[in-house]
Scaffold this motif. Structure first.
Motif, PDB file in Angstrom:
ATOM      1  N   PRO A  88       0.795  -1.234   0.000  1.00  0.00           N
ATOM      2  CA  PRO A  88       0.000   0.000   0.000  1.00  0.00           C
ATOM      3  C   PRO A  88       0.827   1.283   0.000  1.00  0.00           C
ATOM      4  CG  PRO A  88      -0.687  -1.521   1.761  1.00  0.00           C
ATOM      5  CD  PRO A  88       0.616  -2.018   1.224  1.00  0.00           C
ATOM      6  N   TYR A  89       2.160   1.177  -0.041  1.00  0.00           N
ATOM      7  CA  TYR A  89       2.993   2.379   0.103  1.00  0.00           C
ATOM      8  C   TYR A  89       3.971   2.554  -1.059  1.00  0.00           C
ATOM      9  CZ  TYR A  89       1.132   1.193   4.661  1.00  0.00           C
ATOM     10  OH  TYR A  89       0.279   0.842   5.673  1.00  0.00           O
ATOM     11  N   PRO A  90       3.441   2.627  -2.296  1.00  0.00           N
ATOM     12  CA  PRO A  90       4.343   2.698  -3.452  1.00  0.00           C
ATOM     13  C   PRO A  90       5.250   3.930  -3.442  1.00  0.00           C
ATOM     14  CG  PRO A  90       2.056   3.164  -4.087  1.00  0.00           C
ATOM     15  CD  PRO A  90       2.022   2.640  -2.693  1.00  0.00           C
ATOM     16  N   THR A  91       4.765   5.025  -2.889  1.00  0.00           N
ATOM     17  CA  THR A  91       5.594   6.243  -2.896  1.00  0.00           C
ATOM     18  C   THR A  91       6.750   6.104  -1.902  1.00  0.00           C
ATOM     19  OG1 THR A  91       3.543   7.424  -3.345  1.00  0.00           O
ATOM     20  CG2 THR A  91       5.470   8.760  -2.845  1.00  0.00           C
ATOM     21  N   LEU A  92       6.460   5.558  -0.728  1.00  0.00           N
ATOM     22  CA  LEU A  92       7.532   5.338   0.249  1.00  0.00           C
ATOM     23  C   LEU A  92       8.594   4.418  -0.346  1.00  0.00           C
ATOM     24  CD1 LEU A  92       5.571   4.777   3.620  1.00  0.00           C
ATOM     25  CD2 LEU A  92       6.247   6.921   2.531  1.00  0.00           C
ATOM     26  N   VAL A  93       8.138   3.350  -1.012  1.00  0.00           N
ATOM     27  CA  VAL A  93       9.074   2.373  -1.575  1.00  0.00           C
ATOM     28  C   VAL A  93       9.902   2.997  -2.694  1.00  0.00           C
ATOM     29  CG1 VAL A  93       9.199   0.206  -2.882  1.00  0.00           C
ATOM     30  CG2 VAL A  93       7.697   0.377  -0.878  1.00  0.00           C
ATOM     31  N   ARG A  94       9.243   3.813  -3.529  1.00  0.00           N
ATOM     32  CA  ARG A  94       9.953   4.469  -4.632  1.00  0.00           C
ATOM     33  C   ARG A  94      11.044   5.407  -4.115  1.00  0.00           C
ATOM     34  NH1 ARG A  94       9.736   9.415  -6.374  1.00  0.00           N
ATOM     35  NH2 ARG A  94       7.721  10.109  -5.589  1.00  0.00           N
ATOM     36  N   ILE A  95      10.710   6.177  -3.070  1.00  0.00           N
ATOM     37  CA  ILE A  95      11.688   7.131  -2.529  1.00  0.00           C
ATOM     38  C   ILE A  95      12.832   6.385  -1.831  1.00  0.00           C
ATOM     39  CG2 ILE A  95      12.024   8.969  -0.830  1.00  0.00           C
ATOM     40  CD1 ILE A  95       9.150   9.931  -1.545  1.00  0.00           C
ATOM     41  N   ASP A  96      12.487   5.342  -1.102  1.00  0.00           N
ATOM     42  CA  ASP A  96      13.506   4.518  -0.436  1.00  0.00           C
ATOM     43  C   ASP A  96      14.514   3.998  -1.466  1.00  0.00           C
ATOM     44  OD1 ASP A  96      14.442   2.854   1.894  1.00  0.00           O
ATOM     45  OD2 ASP A  96      13.741   1.213   0.629  1.00  0.00           O
ATOM     46  N   GLU A  97      13.995   3.541  -2.605  1.00  0.00           N
ATOM     47  CA  GLU A  97      14.856   3.000  -3.658  1.00  0.00           C
ATOM     48  C   GLU A  97      15.768   4.089  -4.236  1.00  0.00           C
ATOM     49  OE1 GLU A  97      12.576   0.006  -6.029  1.00  0.00           O
ATOM     50  OE2 GLU A  97      13.489   1.095  -7.716  1.00  0.00           O
ATOM     51  N   ALA A  98      15.183   5.279  -4.442  1.00  0.00           N
ATOM     52  CA  ALA A  98      15.981   6.398  -4.973  1.00  0.00           C
ATOM     53  C   ALA A  98      17.094   6.772  -3.987  1.00  0.00           C
ATOM     54  CB  ALA A  98      15.079   7.604  -5.235  1.00  0.00           C
ATOM     55  N   CYS A  99      16.771   6.734  -2.702  1.00  0.00           N
ATOM     56  CA  CYS A  99      17.773   7.068  -1.672  1.00  0.00           C
ATOM     57  C   CYS A  99      18.898   6.047  -1.674  1.00  0.00           C
ATOM     58  CB  CYS A  99      17.129   7.108  -0.290  1.00  0.00           C
ATOM     59  SG  CYS A  99      16.049   8.521  -0.022  1.00  0.00           S
ATOM     60  N   LEU A 100      18.514   4.782  -1.621  1.00  0.00           N
ATOM     61  CA  LEU A 100      19.526   3.730  -1.451  1.00  0.00           C
ATOM     62  C   LEU A 100      20.418   3.572  -2.686  1.00  0.00           C
ATOM     63  CD1 LEU A 100      17.478   1.197   0.672  1.00  0.00           C
ATOM     64  CD2 LEU A 100      19.541   2.427   1.385  1.00  0.00           C
ATOM     65  N   ALA A 101      20.007   4.204  -3.797  1.00  0.00           N
ATOM     66  CA  ALA A 101      20.875   4.209  -4.977  1.00  0.00           C
ATOM     67  C   ALA A 101      22.049   5.177  -4.791  1.00  0.00           C
ATOM     68  CB  ALA A 101      20.058   4.595  -6.210  1.00  0.00           C
ATOM     69  N   LEU A 102      21.948   6.050  -3.795  1.00  0.00           N
ATOM     70  CA  LEU A 102      23.035   7.004  -3.524  1.00  0.00           C
ATOM     71  C   LEU A 102      24.057   6.366  -2.581  1.00  0.00           C
ATOM     72  CD1 LEU A 102      20.938  10.257  -2.835  1.00  0.00           C
ATOM     73  CD2 LEU A 102      21.978   9.525  -5.000  1.00  0.00           C
ATOM     74  N   PRO A 103      25.353   6.542  -2.864  1.00  0.00           N
ATOM     75  CA  PRO A 103      26.393   5.947  -2.008  1.00  0.00           C
ATOM     76  C   PRO A 103      26.272   6.370  -0.530  1.00  0.00           C
ATOM     77  CG  PRO A 103      27.356   6.803  -4.044  1.00  0.00           C
ATOM     78  CD  PRO A 103      25.913   7.223  -4.045  1.00  0.00           C
ATOM     79  N   ALA A 104      25.813   7.598  -0.254  1.00  0.00           N
ATOM     80  CA  ALA A 104      25.713   8.076   1.130  1.00  0.00           C
ATOM     81  C   ALA A 104      24.720   7.226   1.933  1.00  0.00           C
ATOM     82  CB  ALA A 104      25.265   9.544   1.152  1.00  0.00           C
ATOM     83  N   PHE A 105      23.632   6.865   1.318  1.00  0.00           N
ATOM     84  CA  PHE A 105      22.637   6.016   1.988  1.00  0.00           C
ATOM     85  C   PHE A 105      23.127   4.569   2.049  1.00  0.00           C
ATOM     86  CE2 PHE A 105      20.011   9.670   1.089  1.00  0.00           C
ATOM     87  CZ  PHE A 105      19.011   9.652   2.042  1.00  0.00           C
ATOM     88  N   ASP A 106      23.690   4.122   0.936  1.00  0.00           N
ATOM     89  CA  ASP A 106      24.124   2.729   0.874  1.00  0.00           C
ATOM     90  C   ASP A 106      25.174   2.425   1.948  1.00  0.00           C
ATOM     91  OD1 ASP A 106      24.161   0.120  -0.546  1.00  0.00           O
ATOM     92  OD2 ASP A 106      26.248   0.693  -0.917  1.00  0.00           O
ATOM     93  N   ALA A 107      26.129   3.327   2.120  1.00  0.00           N
ATOM     94  CA  ALA A 107      27.202   3.092   3.102  1.00  0.00           C
ATOM     95  C   ALA A 107      26.670   3.107   4.529  1.00  0.00           C
ATOM     96  CB  ALA A 107      28.297   4.150   2.942  1.00  0.00           C
TER      97      ALA A 107
END
Lengths: 222, 222
Positions: free
Chosen positions: B192-211
């Motif tokens: 039920p939370y496609p927007t949360l999931v989409r933003i989470d994915e965009a964040c985790l694609a950044l090295p700062a979030f991934d690390a």
């Protein structure tokens, strides 16, 4: 101070400590505002009505409307008021001071109050059938854990003054005073917290805090 | 970026979502820092040791030490970092935008995460003997209540972009991503939370979030 175009409306409940924080902030800034009561119990909780949920999808108080802007979350609202109406400031002018004030405020607003609010109590009674005495033990437990830390943080810092930070009220005091109101309501022994009690007393001597008290609200049930 | 006199040390636990928020912030700012693990379970909880309690009387992570300064509360720490190391900013430059970002962050940090953290689960198991399945129902319940509101707030606002507010990460994203990590850990249905999931994915694609991910920490138990 604010113009008619800047009309401020606060959706509030007399006993909500999050709403109480914002009432204090509005009064400290001397901002004219209208208070619209939202009864958190009556009608199954007016915060769950379609109209209010459209304004605040979290279905919680407070909500602040400023002109066309709809604002949520008591601390975000207080920071907004402090940015738009800077005098008198609710935060010190140095970054370490601001960090200290925000941390004290968040100790209450993040780690203490959310565990004890109405919806949590309703979950315990409605879903888990937790007896009232145990629910109240829970409430007192988290207040004591939070107050133990806050008393120590205030006693150990040279930055503590007449108020939580220096001699003028800040965001931290806006959070402390409503929490002590709650503590008295649940008969928490305040003996171990002389600094919290002293600061609460200093705050409530100011008209801005006094006018924001639950018992001074139009919707107070007495 | 920071000089040796500005030494930064973060007391962290790999799975703490409050510590995870600050790890993201430090990485986004490109700030060199040392991470000192505090194991929240081992030794009866290292956060309760005398040494750590002297540093943080709340006996919670994170604590950030910057030079001589000791800072508590993840959101206060992130605001401090944003003031002292302004680039790239974690908050928009307009007051309404800052209020929106802070409110989204506080939805997670005040109304959602505190109900589900370790000390609350320990209270339920140790004091009330609540079975694990019911404790997990509780956890999922509050996440769903919070996510329902957050999804709606994000979908209904033109300010939502690639991230929670516009096209660069803010304080709100620093809070959202750790909360979605927790949600997956507790098998919350994210359908039920496609927007949360989409933003989470965009964040985790950044090295700062991934690390900053729990599984990329030195103290990760795997």
């Amino acid at each position: 101070m604010n113009t008619p175009a800047d009309r401020i409306e606060l959706f509030s409940y007399w006993r909500s400590s999050a709403a109480y924080r914002v009432r204090i902030g509005l009064n400290l800034k001397g901002l004219e505002h209208q208070i619209t009561p939202v009864h958190l119990v009556r009608d199954g909780g007016q915060q769950h009505s379609e109209g209010y949920a459209a304004l605040n999808p979290q279905e919680l108080v407070p909500t602040l409307v400023h002109g066309d802007l709809v604002l949520h979350q008591s601390m975000a609202i207080l920071e907004y008021l402090d940015e738009v109406f800077p005098e008198p400031p609710l935060l010190p002018d140095d970054a370490p001071g601001r960090a200290r004030v925000r941390a004290l405020a968040q100790l209450v607003a993040c780690d203490l109050h959310p565990l004890n609010n109405l919806r949590v109590m309703q979950f315990f009674s409605d879903t888990w059938n937790v007896p009232q005495t145990e629910r109240e033990d829970w409430t007192r437990h988290w207040m004591q854990v939070g107050f133990d830390a806050m008393e120590r943080l205030l006693v150990e810092s040279v930055d503590t003054g007449r108020f939580c930070h220096g001699d003028t009220p800040t965001l931290a005091d806006c959070c402390l005073v409503p929490q002590l109101f709650n503590a008295r309501r649940f008969n928490v022994d305040l003996g171990p917290y002389p600094t919290l009690v002293r600061i609460d007393e200093a705050c409530l001597a100011l008209p801005a805090f006094d006018a924001a008290r639950p018992e001074n609200q139009v919707d107070c049930a007495g």
